[in-house]
Design a protein around this motif. Structure first.
Motif, PDB file in Angstrom:
ATOM      1  N   VAL A 487       0.860  -1.271   0.125  1.00 55.80           N
ATOM      2  CA  VAL A 487      -0.224  -0.215  -0.126  1.00 55.80           C
ATOM      3  C   VAL A 487       0.833   1.371  -0.003  1.00 55.80           C
ATOM      4  O   VAL A 487       0.437   2.418  -0.400  1.00 55.80           O
ATOM      5  N   SER A 488       2.260   1.068   0.422  1.00 49.49           N
ATOM      6  CA  SER A 488       2.851   2.131   0.318  1.00 49.49           C
ATOM      7  C   SER A 488       3.877   2.719  -0.883  1.00 49.49           C
ATOM      8  O   SER A 488       4.511   3.534  -1.083  1.00 49.49           O
ATOM      9  N   GLU A 522      -4.486  -4.070   2.481  1.00 51.00           N
ATOM     10  CA  GLU A 522      -3.214  -3.842   2.986  1.00 51.00           C
ATOM     11  C   GLU A 522      -2.077  -4.153   1.957  1.00 51.00           C
ATOM     12  O   GLU A 522      -0.790  -4.034   1.995  1.00 51.00           O
ATOM     13  N   GLY A 523      -2.934  -4.586   0.614  1.00 46.90           N
ATOM     14  CA  GLY A 523      -1.886  -4.897  -0.468  1.00 46.90           C
ATOM     15  C   GLY A 523      -0.952  -6.283  -0.299  1.00 46.90           C
ATOM     16  O   GLY A 523      -1.491  -6.814   0.660  1.00 46.90           O
ATOM     17  N   GLN A 524       0.204  -6.020  -0.846  1.00 50.09           N
ATOM     18  CA  GLN A 524       1.000  -7.356  -0.488  1.00 50.09           C
ATOM     19  C   GLN A 524       2.024  -7.064   0.430  1.00 50.09           C
ATOM     20  O   GLN A 524       2.109  -5.812   0.826  1.00 50.09           O
ATOM     21  N   ARG A 525       2.446  -8.072   1.366  1.00 51.94           N
ATOM     22  CA  ARG A 525       3.397  -7.701   2.454  1.00 51.94           C
ATOM     23  C   ARG A 525       4.761  -8.534   2.127  1.00 51.94           C
ATOM     24  O   ARG A 525       4.482  -9.794   1.844  1.00 51.94           O
ATOM     25  N   PRO A 526       5.823  -8.125   2.326  1.00 50.18           N
ATOM     26  CA  PRO A 526       7.248  -8.772   2.094  1.00 50.18           C
ATOM     27  C   PRO A 526       7.279  -9.678   3.023  1.00 50.18           C
ATOM     28  O   PRO A 526       7.321  -9.394   4.439  1.00 50.18           O
ATOM     29  N   ILE A 527       7.676 -11.026   3.016  1.00 47.03           N
ATOM     30  CA  ILE A 527       8.207 -11.977   3.902  1.00 47.03           C
ATOM     31  C   ILE A 527       9.757 -12.638   3.192  1.00 47.03           C
ATOM     32  O   ILE A 527       9.909 -12.434   2.059  1.00 47.03           O
ATOM     33  N   ALA A 558      12.470  -1.358   3.223  1.00 42.91           N
ATOM     34  CA  ALA A 558      10.859  -1.882   3.820  1.00 42.91           C
ATOM     35  C   ALA A 558      11.531  -2.951   4.630  1.00 42.91           C
ATOM     36  O   ALA A 558      12.240  -3.864   4.401  1.00 42.91           O
ATOM     37  N   THR A 559      10.668  -3.165   5.867  1.00 42.23           N
ATOM     38  CA  THR A 559      10.940  -4.284   6.778  1.00 42.23           C
ATOM     39  C   THR A 559      10.299  -5.546   6.395  1.00 42.23           C
ATOM     40  O   THR A 559       9.286  -5.414   5.591  1.00 42.23           O
ATOM     41  N   LEU A 560      10.326  -6.547   6.864  1.00 41.29           N
ATOM     42  CA  LEU A 560       9.607  -7.877   6.706  1.00 41.29           C
ATOM     43  C   LEU A 560       8.568  -8.071   7.622  1.00 41.29           C
ATOM     44  O   LEU A 560       8.610  -7.926   8.767  1.00 41.29           O
ATOM     45  N   ALA A 561       7.254  -8.694   6.804  1.00 41.87           N
ATOM     46  CA  ALA A 561       6.130  -8.781   7.819  1.00 41.87           C
ATOM     47  C   ALA A 561       6.275 -10.099   8.574  1.00 41.87           C
ATOM     48  O   ALA A 561       5.646 -10.503   9.308  1.00 41.87           O
TER      49      ALA A 561
END
Length: 596
Positions: A487-488, A522-527, A558-561
């Motif tokens: 989302v960012s 939330e869109g996608q989140r990085p893992i 960006a930090t990891l979820a």
């Protein structure tokens, strides 16, 4: 890749001033070198008819050392010792002709595609040479490809026949659908034992290729789905490589270890170069460190060429000091390597002082004494590019510059970063990496629609996201399909992986970052899926995530979820060429946050 070299006087001084006594194998090689004289190599640079379909015949024609072994296979004897077997240019031609006779006797004709599914090493190269000498089109398949995918791929290509080490499962698949069955499905051992005197070759053998004749089909890694079938054309796959004849290190003491899969364009590219140069080369049949390191110690290479997969293993744990003692250059292509691994490898070996810059000619390089450590040449390329079209050199003293792949090579007519409309974006802006080069593929076999999707504004889209700086250096940020849409804004996985491998090296051995769906809105989140170092094997995922996010925040990324620790090979899936299958990771963790 092949556009880096040492100035001739620097190479001579490097050898003369080396602190090591010559290895006995090196002394034996130098007494009767297989390397083509410089005049012969320069002649090859101007041969109008030379190409990927006939390079062996051109090498034989110009190299007076054609009977001296240069291509080495390897095996381990009953005592566990490494045995190297050498093959000269003339030896390879004799084997090629035997294989070609079998194919001809089984009805293979010019222009017909034939599937080749054999183990790595010299075997796929011999089949390539035999089929192209008949004017046929070898469709080389990595035997590590998943079987159901392999059958679909061969059916898409429309092969007229298949040769495999073990064709049993393939034959069974075609019994289920006989309409798809090719004319023959044969065991590779049948060809190896064939009596070449029992059948004739055509009068026009070896086949005379036109410049645009297709001479090979190379499948993609499958990291983004079903493998594509990239066409290699006779002249196209040679274009851009001509400067290697003069500038690739090929002194009598130089030896190349090729860890590329030789069913892949990278392996064929290095073998073509080695054959034309007469450069002693061990063609590896296995890329795992447990196999590679003993062969390194026996062969004592000065150069090692590989995809990142083996470099990860060699850079992990205790470094291979003995095997790499003579290495002055590491060559990487395909995916860009990570600095966390590169910085360990360049501690090994010995090289001239003065780094070699790909945009300078040999006479502009400085000849200096030897220095400890080696140089790592990271070349961004692909089967579609025909060769590495960008290059970055790293030595022990080189400042860190995350994700820099350097400047375009001289084979590139134009390199640009474009927006989705084909308009070049300003320096510093992220966009689609695009190139114009004579080395580019003619397209994808039986799929003009797919080919068209990679063409934009007169350029070929490499499938990568990149940016260029004001000094003309390019930075590789991600594959287009791997960009994480948060989302960012977009988050690029490769810079995150770079930080994890370089700044969390005491914890992380290897890793892969992907985006997975978050909750609605939330869109996608990085893992990250990580393999841990042996000393960190007992850590919990939360501890690794905390350390990783601290490093990422410090780097402004960006930090990891979430972090998942891969404790088995199955939890860190690799494709046939050793690339991490990010699509499988995305599927596996698709419901991590949604719980659906």
């Amino acid at each position: 890749m092949g556009w880096f070299c040492f100035h001739p006087s620097a190479r001579r001084r490097f050898h003369k001033n080396s602190r090591r006594a010559p290895h006995p194998w090196e002394t034996a090689m130098s007494e009767q070198s297989s390397v083509a004289p410089l005049a012969a190599r320069r002649q090859l640079m101007t041969e109008a008819s030379l190409g990927a379909g006939n390079f062996l015949d051109h090498a034989i024609a110009v190299n007076p050392n054609r009977a001296v072994p240069f291509a080495y296979s390897h095996h381990t004897d009953h005592r566990g010792a490494v045995v190297l077997r050498g093959h000269s240019l003339l030896d390879l031609a004799a084997l090629r002709d035997r294989y070609a006779t079998w194919y001809r006797a089984n009805g293979v004709r010019p222009g017909e595609p034939v599937g080749v599914v054999v183990g790595e090493g010299l075997e796929p190269v011999l089949h390539f040479l035999a089929l192209t000498a008949l004017g046929a089109v070898p469709a080389l398949v990595n035997d590590a490809m998943r079987h159901d995918v392999m059958v679909r791929y061969l059916n898409h290509v429309g092969v007229v026949g298949i040769v495999a080490d073990d064709p049993t499962r393939l034959a069974s698949a075609y019994r289920e659908d006989p309409r798809q069955r090719p004319r023959f499905i044969a065991m590779a051992a049948e060809i190896q034992a064939f009596d070449a005197g029992s059948a004739p070759l055509p009068e026009d053998y070896p086949y005379r290729h036109a410049a645009d004749d297709v001479v090979g089909l190379i499948h993609s890694s499958g990291t983004t789905g079903t493998p594509k079938s990239t066409m290699l054309a006779h002249r196209q796959f040679w274009d851009g490589k001509q400067p290697r004849m003069e500038r690739f290190p090929a002194e009598p003491y130089d030896r190349l270890m090729s860890l590329m899969p030789h069913t892949h364009a990278g392996g064929l590219s290095y073998f073509l170069t080695a054959a034309l140069l007469g450069l002693p080369t061990v063609v590896m049949s296995d890329w795992r460190r447990s196999v590679v390191e003993p062969v390194m110690e026996a062969f004592r290479p000065t150069m090692v060429a590989s995809f990142p997969r083996t470099f990860v293993e060699l850079a992990t744990g205790e470094l291979p000091v003995k095997g790499a003692a003579k290495v002055h250059s590491w060559f990487n292509t395909g995916d860009s390597a990570h600095y966390g691994h590169v910085r360990r490898l360049v501690q090994l070996g010995e090289r001239p002082a003065g780094l070699i810059k790909p945009w300078l000619l040999p006479h502009q390089q400085a000849a200096e004494a030897a220095l400890p450590g080696s140089q790592f040449i990271d070349g961004l390329g692909s089967s579609e590019m025909g060769m590495a079209l960008f290059g970055q050199v790293t030595a022990p003293e080189t400042p860190r510059d995350d994700r820099c792949v350097g400047r375009p090579t001289e084979a590139v007519v134009r390199a640009a970063v474009l927006d989705e409309n084909g308009v070049e974006v300003p320096d510093g802006t992220v966009g689609l990496l695009a190139v114009v080069s004579p080395s580019l593929t003619p397209g994808y076999w039986n799929n003009p629609r797919l080919t068209a999707t990679f063409e934009l504004a007169g350029h070929w889209l490499t499938g990568d996201v990149a940016r260029r700086d004001a000094e003309g250096r390019f930075y590789h940020l991600d594959r287009t399909v791997d960009v994480i849409d948060t989302v960012s804004g977009p988050v690029y996985s490769l810079p995150i992986e770079e930080v994890l491998l370089a700044d969390c090296a005491e914890l992380v051995r290897d890793c892969s970052v992907v985006g997975v769906p978050g909750l609605p809105g939330e869109g996608q989140r990085p893992i990250a899926v990580v393999q841990l170092q042996a000393d960190a094997a007992q850590l919990a995922a939360e501890e690794v995530q905390e350390a990783a996010n601290k490093a990422l925040a410090g780097a402004g990324l960006a930090t990891l979820a979430a972090v998942s620790i891969a404790r088995t090979p199955e939890e860190f899936p690799l494709g046939p060429t050793g690339k991490v299958l990010k699509r499988e990771l995305r599927t596996r963790f698709a419901t991590l946050f949604t719980g659906q």
